[in-house]
Structures are given as structure tokens and as C-alpha cells.
Motif scaffolding. Structure first.
Motif, PDB file in Angstrom:
ATOM      1  N   LEU A   1     -62.444 -15.794  28.168  1.00 11.59           N
ATOM      2  CA  LEU A   1     -62.050 -15.021  29.348  1.00 11.59           C
ATOM      3  C   LEU A   1     -62.104 -15.858  30.632  1.00 11.59           C
ATOM      4  O   LEU A   1     -61.572 -15.447  31.662  1.00 11.59           O
ATOM      5  N   ASP A   2     -62.733 -17.015  30.566  1.00  8.45           N
ATOM      6  CA  ASP A   2     -62.855 -17.887  31.739  1.00  8.45           C
ATOM      7  C   ASP A   2     -61.480 -18.500  32.049  1.00  8.45           C
ATOM      8  O   ASP A   2     -60.896 -19.168  31.201  1.00  8.45           O
ATOM      9  N   PRO A   3     -60.941 -18.279  33.260  1.00 12.33           N
ATOM     10  CA  PRO A   3     -59.593 -18.769  33.598  1.00 12.33           C
ATOM     11  C   PRO A   3     -59.417 -20.281  33.418  1.00 12.33           C
ATOM     12  O   PRO A   3     -58.371 -20.740  32.950  1.00 12.33           O
ATOM     13  N   GLU A   4     -60.434 -21.054  33.787  1.00 11.63           N
ATOM     14  CA  GLU A   4     -60.324 -22.507  33.665  1.00 11.63           C
ATOM     15  C   GLU A   4     -60.290 -22.922  32.197  1.00 11.63           C
ATOM     16  O   GLU A   4     -59.503 -23.787  31.796  1.00 11.63           O
ATOM     17  N   ILE A   5     -61.134 -22.310  31.382  1.00 12.92           N
ATOM     18  CA  ILE A   5     -61.162 -22.615  29.945  1.00 12.92           C
ATOM     19  C   ILE A   5     -59.827 -22.217  29.314  1.00 12.92           C
ATOM     20  O   ILE A   5     -59.274 -22.947  28.484  1.00 12.92           O
ATOM     21  N   GLN A   6     -59.307 -21.067  29.719  1.00 15.64           N
ATOM     22  CA  GLN A   6     -58.016 -20.619  29.189  1.00 15.64           C
ATOM     23  C   GLN A   6     -56.925 -21.646  29.451  1.00 15.64           C
ATOM     24  O   GLN A   6     -56.199 -22.053  28.544  1.00 15.64           O
ATOM     25  N   ARG A   7     -56.815 -22.042  30.710  1.00 14.24           N
ATOM     26  CA  ARG A   7     -55.695 -22.911  31.081  1.00 14.24           C
ATOM     27  C   ARG A   7     -55.847 -24.320  30.511  1.00 14.24           C
ATOM     28  O   ARG A   7     -54.901 -24.869  29.944  1.00 14.24           O
TER      29      ARG A   7
END
Length: 200
Positions: free
Chosen positions: A101-107
Motif C-alpha cells: 500500500l506504500d506509494p513509493e514501494i508500489q511505484r
């Protein structure tokens, strides 16, 4: 004025480049991130980037390694808080899935990483994760907590499950719901490994 040791200067240069690149990759994505922009943000040149990382792809690998280290620290913290080895193992797996769910991890990890570096199951960081899971499962088998199984085969299976659960969360329309359902499914799957499965 004393000069800094060469090793310290190299470490500082690498850290500046990784920090600037991480910010760029995390905000605009790998494809749109300009090498000139983030080298300028670090107060360095393209030459420094090529010297230390080879190219933009090499810098992405370094950024992923840094984020992976932070993810590992979060998983380890969850393990240490647990009342038992088994619960620590479950909490570690759940923490990994929830981090999707972490945006940085996602991208960076779940979108750009596979697109640029290929199958995540072949990354060195995944191999380290599998080794750690294998060692924990060996201990859980020895103490009779889980069924007699092949720890390495099981670690590969669970690692793949966690990775693809994370990818599905990152690409879901309702990510919060996808995360809840993935965690529930993961917990039920893990319970099935117990020597005496929990009653439903």
C-alpha cells in the motif's frame, strides 16, 4: 583543512545520487525521471552517475536495494515483537503484503522495478528473503510447530504468493480492500502449515 578519506567521499557521492534518484523515481517514475535533473539536484554530474552506477538502470538497482533494506527492517521489527517464532513468521509475511500500500514501494518496487529489471523472483533481494524464510521454516519444523515439509520449496511457494499478492494490491482499483483480502488469504494459507491447524 583536512580532506575527507576517499572512501568517505565515494560513499557520500553514491548516497547523494541514490537519494536524488529515489525522490525522482518515487514521484515521476523511472521512465520520466531525468538523469540531468537528479544529478543536478545532488549537485553532481552525469559523469559521477556513470562512474558509480554505470547507467540509470544501475542506479535503479541501488535505489531498490536501499528500499528493500528498509522493508526488511520493518519485517524484522514485526518479527521481534511477536510472542513466538510462528507468530513472528506470520507477522513478517503479513507485513510484506501490507507494504504494497506504500506509494513509493508500489511505484519503484512493484511497477518500475519489474518493468526495467525483469522478473522480481530473480532479484538478489528475493533470494535473500527465500534463504531467511527457509531457515525459519527449518526451525519451525524442528520444534514441531509446522508439518514436516521441505523448507526451501515452501519458502519459494510462499515468497511467490507474497510477491504476486503485492503486485495485485498495487494494481487494484480498491487497494485497501485488496490488501485486506490478501492478508486474510495469506493468514489462512499459513495456518494450513501448522502441525495442528487452527479451528476455523
Amino acid at each position: 583543512m583536512a580532506h575527507k578519506p576517499r572512501a568517505e567521499m565515494i560513499a557520500e557521492t553514491r548516497a547523494k545520487l541514490v537519494t536524488a534518484a529515489r525522490k525522482a523515481f518515487g514521484t515521476v517514475g523511472y521512465a520520466e525521471a531525468s538523469m540531468d535533473d537528479f544529478t543536478a539536484a545532488a549537485g553532481l554530474t552525469r559523469g559521477a552517475l556513470y562512474h558509480h552506477f554505470g547507467d540509470k538502470k544501475g542506479l535503479l538497482k541501488a535505489v531498490i536495494a536501499e528500499i528493500d533494506g528498509e522493508m526488511w527492517a520493518r519485517m524484522s521489527a514485526a518479527t521481534r515483537k511477536a510472542p513466538s517464532r510462528w507468530q513472528g513468521f506470520v507477522d513478517e509475511c503479513v507485513t510484506y503484503v501490507e507494504m504494497a500500500l506504500d506509494p513509493e514501494i508500489q511505484r519503484i518496487i512493484l511497477r518500475d522495478g519489474p518493468a526495467v529489471l525483469g522478473d522480481p523472483s530473480q532479484w538478489p533481494t528475493q533470494n535473500a528473503c527465500i534463504r531467511n524464510m527457509t531457515a525459519t521454516l527449518e526451525k519451525l519444523v524442528e520444534e514441531g510447530t509446522v508439518r514436516v515439509l521441505d523448507p526451501q520449496a515452501t519458502a519459494h511457494l510462499l515468497n511467490g504468493t507474497m510477491l504476486y499478492a503485492s503486485l495485485s494490491i498495487a494494481n487494484a482499483e480498491d487497494q485497501q480492500r485488496a490488501s485486506r483480502e490478501a492478508v486474510r488469504a495469506m493468514t489462512l494459507l499459513l495456518d494450513g502449515l501448522l502441525a495442528e491447524p487452527k479451528a476455523s
